[in-house]
Design a protein around this motif. Sequence first.
Motif, PDB file in Angstrom:
ATOM      1  N   THR A  69      47.045  30.639   2.430  1.00  0.00           N
ATOM      2  CA  THR A  69      47.138  31.429   3.658  1.00  0.00           C
ATOM      3  C   THR A  69      46.036  31.011   4.618  1.00  0.00           C
ATOM      4  OG1 THR A  69      48.072  33.314   2.452  1.00  0.00           O
ATOM      5  CG2 THR A  69      47.121  33.753   4.632  1.00  0.00           C
ATOM      6  N   LEU A  70      46.419  30.403   5.726  1.00  0.00           N
ATOM      7  CA  LEU A  70      45.446  30.021   6.753  1.00  0.00           C
ATOM      8  C   LEU A  70      45.000  31.287   7.473  1.00  0.00           C
ATOM      9  CD1 LEU A  70      43.980  27.775   8.341  1.00  0.00           C
ATOM     10  CD2 LEU A  70      45.967  27.712   9.868  1.00  0.00           C
ATOM     11  N   ILE A  71      43.731  31.615   7.342  1.00  0.00           N
ATOM     12  CA  ILE A  71      43.221  32.879   7.882  1.00  0.00           C
ATOM     13  C   ILE A  71      42.271  32.682   9.059  1.00  0.00           C
ATOM     14  CG2 ILE A  71      41.161  33.167   6.428  1.00  0.00           C
ATOM     15  CD1 ILE A  71      43.831  35.870   7.068  1.00  0.00           C
ATOM     16  N   GLU A  72      41.679  31.489   9.165  1.00  0.00           N
ATOM     17  CA  GLU A  72      40.802  31.164  10.295  1.00  0.00           C
ATOM     18  C   GLU A  72      40.991  29.704  10.662  1.00  0.00           C
ATOM     19  OE1 GLU A  72      36.565  32.106  10.263  1.00  0.00           O
ATOM     20  OE2 GLU A  72      36.924  33.425   8.555  1.00  0.00           O
ATOM     21  N   GLY A  73      40.861  29.403  11.953  1.00  0.00           N
ATOM     22  CA  GLY A  73      40.911  28.019  12.396  1.00  0.00           C
ATOM     23  C   GLY A  73      42.323  27.494  12.529  1.00  0.00           C
ATOM     24  N   ASN A  74      42.433  26.171  12.575  1.00  0.00           N
ATOM     25  CA  ASN A  74      43.714  25.522  12.819  1.00  0.00           C
ATOM     26  C   ASN A  74      43.995  24.437  11.790  1.00  0.00           C
ATOM     27  OD1 ASN A  74      44.288  26.793  15.514  1.00  0.00           O
ATOM     28  ND2 ASN A  74      42.348  25.769  16.001  1.00  0.00           N
ATOM     29  N   LYS A  75      45.285  24.256  11.490  1.00  0.00           N
ATOM     30  CA  LYS A  75      45.681  23.155  10.611  1.00  0.00           C
ATOM     31  C   LYS A  75      45.214  21.842  11.218  1.00  0.00           C
ATOM     32  CE  LYS A  75      49.882  25.444   8.920  1.00  0.00           C
ATOM     33  NZ  LYS A  75      51.361  25.379   8.844  1.00  0.00           N
ATOM     34  N   GLY A  76      44.773  20.936  10.369  1.00  0.00           N
ATOM     35  CA  GLY A  76      44.340  19.646  10.865  1.00  0.00           C
ATOM     36  C   GLY A  76      42.910  19.615  11.349  1.00  0.00           C
ATOM     37  N   ALA A  77      42.162  20.712  11.158  1.00  0.00           N
ATOM     38  CA  ALA A  77      40.757  20.733  11.553  1.00  0.00           C
ATOM     39  C   ALA A  77      39.973  19.709  10.739  1.00  0.00           C
ATOM     40  CB  ALA A  77      40.172  22.122  11.353  1.00  0.00           C
ATOM     41  N   LYS A  78      38.832  19.328  11.260  1.00  0.00           N
ATOM     42  CA  LYS A  78      38.002  18.318  10.597  1.00  0.00           C
ATOM     43  C   LYS A  78      37.540  18.788   9.223  1.00  0.00           C
ATOM     44  CE  LYS A  78      33.728  15.651  11.237  1.00  0.00           C
ATOM     45  NZ  LYS A  78      32.562  15.414  12.135  1.00  0.00           N
ATOM     46  N   TYR A 123      36.973  24.025  11.820  1.00  0.00           N
ATOM     47  CA  TYR A 123      37.274  24.177  10.392  1.00  0.00           C
ATOM     48  C   TYR A 123      38.534  25.023  10.230  1.00  0.00           C
ATOM     49  CZ  TYR A 123      35.304  28.934  10.634  1.00  0.00           C
ATOM     50  OH  TYR A 123      35.057  30.239  10.951  1.00  0.00           O
ATOM     51  N   ALA A 124      39.201  24.793   9.127  1.00  0.00           N
ATOM     52  CA  ALA A 124      40.347  25.614   8.728  1.00  0.00           C
ATOM     53  C   ALA A 124      39.967  26.332   7.444  1.00  0.00           C
ATOM     54  CB  ALA A 124      41.575  24.746   8.498  1.00  0.00           C
ATOM     55  N   PHE A 125      40.130  27.645   7.440  1.00  0.00           N
ATOM     56  CA  PHE A 125      39.764  28.460   6.286  1.00  0.00           C
ATOM     57  C   PHE A 125      41.043  29.024   5.663  1.00  0.00           C
ATOM     58  CE2 PHE A 125      36.167  30.913   4.375  1.00  0.00           C
ATOM     59  CZ  PHE A 125      36.903  31.644   3.468  1.00  0.00           C
ATOM     60  N   THR A 134      37.779  21.587   5.936  1.00  0.00           N
ATOM     61  CA  THR A 134      38.686  22.503   5.232  1.00  0.00           C
ATOM     62  C   THR A 134      37.902  23.312   4.204  1.00  0.00           C
ATOM     63  OG1 THR A 134      40.546  20.972   5.481  1.00  0.00           O
ATOM     64  CG2 THR A 134      40.745  22.682   3.798  1.00  0.00           C
ATOM     65  N   ILE A 135      38.050  24.622   4.292  1.00  0.00           N
ATOM     66  CA  ILE A 135      37.421  25.535   3.334  1.00  0.00           C
ATOM     67  C   ILE A 135      38.536  26.317   2.652  1.00  0.00           C
ATOM     68  CG2 ILE A 135      35.814  27.460   3.021  1.00  0.00           C
ATOM     69  CD1 ILE A 135      34.655  26.581   5.836  1.00  0.00           C
ATOM     70  N   VAL A 136      38.517  26.330   1.337  1.00  0.00           N
ATOM     71  CA  VAL A 136      39.500  27.096   0.564  1.00  0.00           C
ATOM     72  C   VAL A 136      38.726  28.051  -0.332  1.00  0.00           C
ATOM     73  CG1 VAL A 136      41.344  27.007  -1.148  1.00  0.00           C
ATOM     74  CG2 VAL A 136      41.177  25.210   0.596  1.00  0.00           C
ATOM     75  N   MET A 137      39.084  29.332  -0.251  1.00  0.00           N
ATOM     76  CA  MET A 137      38.452  30.322  -1.123  1.00  0.00           C
ATOM     77  C   MET A 137      39.487  30.878  -2.087  1.00  0.00           C
ATOM     78  SD  MET A 137      36.194  33.673  -0.194  1.00  0.00           S
ATOM     79  CE  MET A 137      35.656  34.829  -1.475  1.00  0.00           C
ATOM     80  N   ILE A 138      39.263  30.645  -3.356  1.00  0.00           N
ATOM     81  CA  ILE A 138      40.109  31.208  -4.406  1.00  0.00           C
ATOM     82  C   ILE A 138      39.552  32.588  -4.723  1.00  0.00           C
ATOM     83  CG2 ILE A 138      41.002  30.888  -6.739  1.00  0.00           C
ATOM     84  CD1 ILE A 138      40.528  27.889  -6.424  1.00  0.00           C
ATOM     85  N   ILE A 146      35.782  26.046  -2.136  1.00  0.00           N
ATOM     86  CA  ILE A 146      35.914  24.590  -2.035  1.00  0.00           C
ATOM     87  C   ILE A 146      35.715  24.190  -0.584  1.00  0.00           C
ATOM     88  CG2 ILE A 146      37.448  22.623  -2.436  1.00  0.00           C
ATOM     89  CD1 ILE A 146      38.885  24.507  -4.524  1.00  0.00           C
ATOM     90  N   VAL A 147      34.645  23.468  -0.335  1.00  0.00           N
ATOM     91  CA  VAL A 147      34.286  23.056   1.023  1.00  0.00           C
ATOM     92  C   VAL A 147      34.451  21.543   1.126  1.00  0.00           C
ATOM     93  CG1 VAL A 147      32.503  23.079   2.808  1.00  0.00           C
ATOM     94  CG2 VAL A 147      32.602  24.937   1.135  1.00  0.00           C
ATOM     95  N   ASN A 148      35.463  21.127   1.869  1.00  0.00           N
ATOM     96  CA  ASN A 148      35.760  19.697   2.007  1.00  0.00           C
ATOM     97  C   ASN A 148      35.837  19.009   0.641  1.00  0.00           C
ATOM     98  OD1 ASN A 148      35.932  19.788   4.827  1.00  0.00           O
ATOM     99  ND2 ASN A 148      33.727  19.482   5.065  1.00  0.00           N
ATOM    100  N   GLY A 149      36.498  19.680  -0.287  1.00  0.00           N
ATOM    101  CA  GLY A 149      36.719  19.113  -1.617  1.00  0.00           C
ATOM    102  C   GLY A 149      35.629  19.412  -2.623  1.00  0.00           C
ATOM    103  N   LYS A 150      34.468  19.898  -2.167  1.00  0.00           N
ATOM    104  CA  LYS A 150      33.355  20.188  -3.071  1.00  0.00           C
ATOM    105  C   LYS A 150      33.516  21.602  -3.618  1.00  0.00           C
ATOM    106  CE  LYS A 150      30.241  17.130  -0.508  1.00  0.00           C
ATOM    107  NZ  LYS A 150      29.044  17.056   0.358  1.00  0.00           N
ATOM    108  N   ARG A 151      33.619  21.693  -4.908  1.00  0.00           N
ATOM    109  CA  ARG A 151      33.978  22.948  -5.572  1.00  0.00           C
ATOM    110  C   ARG A 151      32.752  23.692  -6.084  1.00  0.00           C
ATOM    111  NH1 ARG A 151      38.432  23.472 -10.471  1.00  0.00           N
ATOM    112  NH2 ARG A 151      37.598  25.361 -11.455  1.00  0.00           N
TER     113      ARG A 151
END
Length: 276
Positions: free
Chosen positions: A119-128, A159-161, A130-134, A255-260
């Motif tokens: 679920t994209l909750i902040e920012g836009n797809k394709g942003a430089k 960023y896209a969150f 990427t932050i993913v919170m599990i 996960i911030v730009n792939g760093k977990r």
Amino acid sequence: MKKVMFFVLILSVLVSIAFAGLKEEVESSIKKNLIQQGAKAPKVDVKILEQLKGTNIFFLEVKATGENIQKPIKAFLLSDGRYLYQNVIELSTGLNMIEVLKSKYNIVKFSKKDLEDFTLIEGNKGAKNTIVMITDFECPFCKKAHFLLKELLKDKKDYAFYIFNFPLKKIHKKSELFAKILIAGARLGYDFRDELYNFKDKSLSDEKILEIFSQKTKEPKKFKEIALSRETSNQIEKNISKGEELGVRGTPVIIVNGKRVDGFNPVLVRKYINEI
């Protein structure tokens, strides 16, 4: 079938080894210990990834399988050639070096399809960035992580969150409902994270809680339809399956730009957000 608990190995074994033949000695010692723990025909592979600068400590990746090891074991450890360590703290920064090095060698790569299931909750797809919170919205450490991230990101851009729902349904009875509320709200342009993490009256029925959140929107009927839809349930199930595939054992995972970062680790989260 006896279950082999790998963390027992990490906590209990002091491996006496020489630097020469480090890989072979660690493999042999871990294999012996797994057998003592009840593993049948274990196979162990150790890869030496790097040496910590200015020390005699090596960062190792350990993989193990066996006839009665239900899932392949993968772990990262530190060894100075005499002992295996759970972690080493860098005094100047307070960083847990195992977590730092894990994020360096265990990069998480999400496909476009994966991100569509979150679920994209902040920012836009394709942003430089990427932050993913599990997350699980009943998890107290997820709440701490949320408000820390909120503070750290207030002046950040590009960023896209994404929220990756991982409700721990066996221990948090409202967690799946809260995930549905988050998804339904986001589809209508609402961000209910603060309200969900802070929600107090969990003794209310699911229907009442859904009604409370629906009234925060301009389209309460549509909100309820989305929350209770098969599509939303499927999305959550896909998230849970993906989490299991990634070896998620608990929440939060950030996960911030792939760093977990597993668990609530403010020092490491701050470090990676500051790199954006």
